[in-house]
Design a protein around this motif. Structure first.
Motif, mmCIF file in Angstrom:
data_model
loop_
_atom_site.group_PDB
_atom_site.id
_atom_site.type_symbol
_atom_site.label_atom_id
_atom_site.label_comp_id
_atom_site.label_asym_id
_atom_site.label_seq_id
_atom_site.Cartn_x
_atom_site.Cartn_y
_atom_site.Cartn_z
ATOM 1 N N LEU A 120 8.534 -5.517 4.115
ATOM 2 C CA LEU A 120 9.981 -5.548 4.334
ATOM 3 C C LEU A 120 10.527 -6.965 4.262
ATOM 4 N N SER A 121 9.763 -7.936 4.790
ATOM 5 C CA SER A 121 10.165 -9.339 4.654
ATOM 6 C C SER A 121 8.958 -10.241 4.858
ATOM 7 N N LEU A 122 9.049 -11.407 4.239
ATOM 8 C CA LEU A 122 8.002 -12.415 4.318
ATOM 9 C C LEU A 122 8.698 -13.759 4.490
ATOM 10 N N SER A 123 8.328 -14.481 5.547
ATOM 11 C CA SER A 123 8.939 -15.785 5.801
ATOM 12 C C SER A 123 7.885 -16.715 6.386
ATOM 13 N N ALA A 124 8.270 -17.943 6.639
ATOM 14 C CA ALA A 124 7.348 -18.916 7.225
ATOM 15 C C ALA A 124 6.910 -18.490 8.625
ATOM 16 N N SER A 125 7.721 -17.694 9.300
ATOM 17 C CA SER A 125 7.360 -17.258 10.659
ATOM 18 C C SER A 125 6.416 -16.063 10.664
ATOM 19 N N GLY A 126 6.375 -15.289 9.587
ATOM 20 C CA GLY A 126 5.482 -14.136 9.539
ATOM 21 C C GLY A 126 5.931 -13.086 8.547
ATOM 22 N N VAL A 127 5.440 -11.872 8.766
ATOM 23 C CA VAL A 127 5.701 -10.772 7.848
ATOM 24 C C VAL A 127 6.148 -9.540 8.636
ATOM 25 N N VAL A 128 7.099 -8.803 8.072
ATOM 26 C CA VAL A 128 7.516 -7.518 8.628
ATOM 27 C C VAL A 128 7.047 -6.452 7.645
ATOM 28 N N LEU A 129 6.363 -5.448 8.189
ATOM 29 C CA LEU A 129 5.751 -4.398 7.383
ATOM 30 C C LEU A 129 6.105 -3.045 7.978
ATOM 31 N N ARG A 130 6.345 -2.074 7.126
ATOM 32 C CA ARG A 130 6.529 -0.684 7.562
ATOM 33 C C ARG A 130 5.294 0.052 7.075
ATOM 34 N N GLY A 131 4.393 0.387 7.996
ATOM 35 C CA GLY A 131 3.151 1.005 7.568
ATOM 36 C C GLY A 131 2.298 1.469 8.721
ATOM 37 N N LEU A 132 0.974 1.421 8.503
ATOM 38 C CA LEU A 132 0.040 1.917 9.494
ATOM 39 C C LEU A 132 -1.285 1.177 9.380
ATOM 40 N N PRO A 133 -2.081 1.217 10.449
ATOM 41 C CA PRO A 133 -3.395 0.589 10.378
ATOM 42 C C PRO A 133 -4.220 1.237 9.272
ATOM 43 N N LEU A 134 -4.985 0.437 8.569
ATOM 44 C CA LEU A 134 -5.762 0.944 7.445
ATOM 45 C C LEU A 134 -6.723 2.040 7.868
ATOM 46 N N GLU A 135 -7.247 1.977 9.090
ATOM 47 C CA GLU A 135 -8.176 3.021 9.529
ATOM 48 C C GLU A 135 -7.487 4.379 9.698
ATOM 49 N N ALA A 136 -6.166 4.417 9.717
ATOM 50 C CA ALA A 136 -5.427 5.683 9.823
ATOM 51 C C ALA A 136 -5.017 6.228 8.458
ATOM 52 N N PHE A 137 -5.327 5.502 7.379
ATOM 53 C CA PHE A 137 -4.876 5.905 6.042
ATOM 54 C C PHE A 137 -5.361 7.302 5.661
ATOM 55 N N GLU A 138 -6.633 7.598 5.872
ATOM 56 C CA GLU A 138 -7.178 8.911 5.472
ATOM 57 C C GLU A 138 -6.462 10.048 6.189
ATOM 58 N N ASP A 139 -6.223 9.902 7.486
ATOM 59 C CA ASP A 139 -5.511 10.938 8.244
ATOM 60 C C ASP A 139 -4.077 11.085 7.746
ATOM 61 N N PHE A 140 -3.424 9.961 7.459
ATOM 62 C CA PHE A 140 -2.065 9.980 6.931
ATOM 63 C C PHE A 140 -2.028 10.691 5.584
ATOM 64 N N LEU A 141 -2.994 10.377 4.731
ATOM 65 C CA LEU A 141 -3.102 10.993 3.416
ATOM 66 C C LEU A 141 -3.276 12.504 3.534
ATOM 67 N N LEU A 142 -4.169 12.939 4.396
ATOM 68 C CA LEU A 142 -4.429 14.375 4.567
ATOM 69 C C LEU A 142 -3.214 15.122 5.104
ATOM 70 N N GLN A 143 -2.482 14.527 6.038
ATOM 71 C CA GLN A 143 -1.323 15.225 6.604
ATOM 72 C C GLN A 143 -0.161 15.286 5.621
ATOM 73 N N CYS A 144 -0.113 14.362 4.658
ATOM 74 C CA CYS A 144 0.964 14.352 3.664
ATOM 75 C C CYS A 144 0.643 15.208 2.444
ATOM 76 N N ALA A 145 -0.623 15.600 2.301
ATOM 77 C CA ALA A 145 -1.051 16.374 1.133
ATOM 78 C C ALA A 145 -0.363 17.736 1.092
ATOM 79 N N PRO A 146 -0.136 18.257 -0.112
ATOM 80 C CA PRO A 146 0.474 19.587 -0.236
ATOM 81 C C PRO A 146 -0.341 20.627 0.537
ATOM 82 N N GLY A 147 0.339 21.463 1.291
ATOM 83 C CA GLY A 147 -0.314 22.520 2.041
ATOM 84 C C GLY A 147 -0.879 22.094 3.386
ATOM 85 N N ALA A 148 -0.691 20.825 3.759
ATOM 86 C CA ALA A 148 -1.207 20.359 5.049
ATOM 87 C C ALA A 148 -0.487 21.074 6.178
ATOM 88 N N ARG A 149 -1.236 21.414 7.198
ATOM 89 C CA ARG A 149 -0.657 22.134 8.344
ATOM 90 C C ARG A 149 -0.834 21.318 9.608
#
Length: 118
Positions: free
Chosen positions: A25-54
């Motif tokens: 979302l932004s990058l500056s000398a003070s730091g970074v703003v990100l809209r996301g999730l921890p990488l270890e949660a990626f697989e769970d996020f992927l599965l819940q977003c997949a077509p037909g996920a319940r």
């Protein structure tokens, strides 16, 4: 490809060591703003977003908006496929069938394409 606001990135952090995946979302000398999730949660996020996920709405993982101060940032990588190694965004598109920014940001908050510099 260049990194800009709206790019999908992986941020590697120190103290404590962790990685986050999401939309820059932004990058500056003070730091970074990100809209996301921890990488270890990626697989769970992927599965819940997949077509037909319940997944029950109250049990769904969601992206969060976070600020990381510059002293914690080890590196920021553009999320892209490199040879045989598939990027997270490309994997999401292949398995879910839509742009990951839709699920990370919500359609109403999708970034505009970058303007060309003259």
């Amino acid at each position: 490809m260049t990194m800009h606001e709206g790019s999908l990135v992986v941020v590697s952090l120190a103290s404590p060591r962790e990685k986050f995946w999401g939309v820059l979302l932004s990058l500056s000398a003070s730091g970074v703003v990100l809209r996301g999730l921890p990488l270890e949660a990626f697989e769970d996020f992927l599965l819940q977003c997949a077509p037909g996920a319940r997944t029950l709405p109250q049990a769904r993982l969601g992206a969060t908006t976070v600020f990381f101060p510059a002293h914690r940032i080890e590196r920021i990588e553009l999320d892209e496929t490199a040879g045989a190694v598939e990027g997270f965004a490309d994997r999401f598109r292949r398995l879910v069938g839509r742009d990951p920014q839709v699920d990370l940001l919500g359609e109403e908050n999708l970034p505009s394409p970058p303007r060309s510099q003259m």
